[in-house]
Write a protein that holds these residues in place. Structure first.
Motif, short mmCIF file in Angstrom:
data_model
loop_
_atom_site.label_atom_id
_atom_site.label_comp_id
_atom_site.label_asym_id
_atom_site.label_seq_id
_atom_site.Cartn_x
_atom_site.Cartn_y
_atom_site.Cartn_z
N THR A 2 -62.25 -19.19 36.57
CA THR A 2 -60.88 -20.02 36.24
C THR A 2 -61.16 -21.18 37.73
O THR A 2 -61.46 -21.13 38.65
N LEU A 3 -59.83 -21.75 38.01
CA LEU A 3 -60.35 -22.96 38.41
C LEU A 3 -58.97 -22.41 38.82
O LEU A 3 -58.20 -22.81 38.41
N PHE A 4 -58.94 -23.02 40.42
CA PHE A 4 -57.15 -23.06 40.66
C PHE A 4 -56.91 -24.67 41.60
O PHE A 4 -57.85 -24.54 43.25
N LEU A 5 -55.95 -24.68 41.73
CA LEU A 5 -55.97 -26.52 42.05
C LEU A 5 -54.31 -26.26 42.48
O LEU A 5 -53.81 -25.42 42.02
N ASP A 6 -54.69 -27.40 43.90
CA ASP A 6 -53.62 -27.50 44.22
C ASP A 6 -52.82 -28.92 42.80
O ASP A 6 -53.61 -29.60 42.63
N ILE A 7 -51.95 -29.51 43.69
CA ILE A 7 -51.11 -30.64 43.15
C ILE A 7 -51.32 -32.08 44.14
O ILE A 7 -52.08 -32.50 43.48
N GLY A 8 -50.46 -31.23 45.03
CA GLY A 8 -49.98 -32.74 45.90
C GLY A 8 -51.46 -32.95 46.06
O GLY A 8 -51.74 -32.02 47.32
N GLY A 9 -52.03 -34.50 46.45
CA GLY A 9 -53.62 -34.52 47.35
C GLY A 9 -54.50 -34.46 45.96
O GLY A 9 -55.50 -34.49 46.40
N VAL A 10 -53.95 -34.60 45.00
CA VAL A 10 -55.13 -33.57 44.13
C VAL A 10 -54.86 -34.12 43.02
O VAL A 10 -55.87 -34.22 41.70
N LEU A 11 -53.79 -33.48 41.73
CA LEU A 11 -53.45 -33.85 40.75
C LEU A 11 -52.56 -35.08 40.73
O LEU A 11 -52.68 -36.05 39.89
N LEU A 12 -51.59 -35.20 41.58
CA LEU A 12 -50.59 -36.10 42.12
C LEU A 12 -50.43 -36.33 43.58
O LEU A 12 -51.05 -35.70 44.07
N THR A 13 -50.26 -37.33 43.80
CA THR A 13 -49.46 -38.21 44.89
C THR A 13 -48.71 -36.59 45.84
O THR A 13 -48.09 -35.47 45.20
N ASN A 14 -48.60 -36.66 47.02
CA ASN A 14 -47.58 -36.18 47.73
C ASN A 14 -46.64 -36.41 47.03
O ASN A 14 -46.55 -37.83 47.95
N TRP A 73 -43.31 -35.55 48.60
CA TRP A 73 -42.60 -36.23 49.29
C TRP A 73 -42.56 -36.02 50.60
O TRP A 73 -42.91 -35.25 51.39
N ASP A 74 -43.80 -36.60 50.85
CA ASP A 74 -45.38 -36.69 52.59
C ASP A 74 -44.22 -37.27 53.16
O ASP A 74 -43.29 -37.95 53.61
N ARG A 75 -44.71 -37.81 54.37
CA ARG A 75 -44.12 -38.39 55.66
C ARG A 75 -44.38 -39.87 55.19
O ARG A 75 -42.81 -40.36 55.61
N ALA A 76 -44.95 -40.80 54.53
CA ALA A 76 -45.07 -41.72 54.52
C ALA A 76 -43.42 -41.40 53.17
O ALA A 76 -43.43 -42.86 53.52
N SER A 77 -43.05 -40.67 52.94
CA SER A 77 -41.68 -40.94 51.66
C SER A 77 -41.08 -41.05 52.77
O SER A 77 -40.06 -41.76 52.20
N ARG A 78 -40.51 -39.93 53.29
CA ARG A 78 -39.64 -39.88 54.83
C ARG A 78 -39.38 -41.62 55.00
O ARG A 78 -38.64 -42.00 55.60
N ARG A 93 -41.60 -41.33 44.15
CA ARG A 93 -42.34 -41.16 44.69
C ARG A 93 -43.60 -40.54 44.67
O ARG A 93 -44.95 -40.72 44.99
N THR A 94 -43.96 -40.00 43.07
CA THR A 94 -44.96 -39.75 42.17
C THR A 94 -45.42 -40.07 41.95
O THR A 94 -44.71 -41.14 40.94
N GLU A 95 -47.21 -40.29 42.26
CA GLU A 95 -47.82 -40.54 41.07
C GLU A 95 -49.34 -40.16 40.20
O GLU A 95 -49.40 -39.07 41.15
N PRO A 96 -49.53 -40.01 39.26
CA PRO A 96 -50.62 -39.03 39.15
C PRO A 96 -52.03 -39.91 39.37
O PRO A 96 -52.12 -40.88 39.65
#
Length: 206
Positions: free
Chosen positions: A9-21, A23-28, A87-90
């Motif tokens: 099994t693989l456990f994956l994060d999304i933001g920063g791994v599969l997609l950009t973050n 709603w992060d500080r830069a987006s705000r 703000r999301t990109e893959p």
């Protein structure tokens, strides 16, 4: 790398791994400029309430009531939401690699991430993560958020696997460390090539 227990099994994060973050500080910061908001006030209100949104205890509208629409604005709620979604990109190379690993090796894929429900579902559906991810153990669904170790314990229970059968990929060192404390094998993601090589060492060369 020597290991006696096969990785299933693989456990994956999304933001920063599969997609950009999403709603992060830069987006705000961009939002504050675009919508003429006081950035310091936006940040303070965000930090006071965002954890509650990520834990699934607020809707996106309720979150926005607290950080933006606590007073009249010359823009609509829908305009602001559309900006947030935009703000999301893959990270397409990462997505393609995970899809290839799943297709070639038939392992289970689970997401373990912190995200509010509306943003989470938008990102999952828009970028097709639900086409290859078997389980979504998202903070908004299970009401625990990283680094609370219980979110990984829930993920192990849902996937019905032992910690040593799992490799967990996250861009945040703290989260990797907490998962490793439970016996899960961790990879700190910094870039595509490094993570590809580390996954190959765990038995998934492409």
């Amino acid at each position: 790398m020597q290991h006696t227990t096969p990785i299933t099994t693989l456990f994956l994060d999304i933001g920063g791994v599969l997609l950009t973050n999403g709603w992060d500080r830069a987006s705000r910061k961009v939002a504050a400029t675009k919508f003429s908001l006081d950035l310091a006030e936006l940040e303070e209100r965000h930090h006071l309430t965002f954890d509650t949104y990520e834990e699934g205890k607020l809707t996106l509208d309720e979150y926005l009531d607290r950080i933006v629409f606590y007073e009249d604005r010359p823009f609509s709620r829908e305009e602001f939401k559309e900006f947030m979604y935009s703000r999301t990109e893959p990270y397409q190379d990462m997505i393609d690699m995970i899809c290839q690993i799943k297709s070639k090796y038939g392992i289970k894929i689970a997401v373990v991430n912190n995200e509010g429900r509306e943003l989470n579902e938008y990102r999952i559906r828009t970028f097709g993560l639900n086409k290859y991810v078997d389980f979504f153990i998202s903070s908004c669904f299970v009401h625990f958020r990283k680094p609370d170790a219980d979110i990984w314990r829930i993920a192990l229970d849902i996937a019905l696997v032992k910690p040593e059968e799992v490799v967990y990929v996250d861009d945040r060192a703290l989260f990797v460390t907490v998962a490793e404390g439970l016996g899960i094998n961790g990879i700190r993601h910094t870039d595509y090539a490094t993570t590809r090589d580390k996954l190959a060492q765990w038995g998934f060369p492409l």
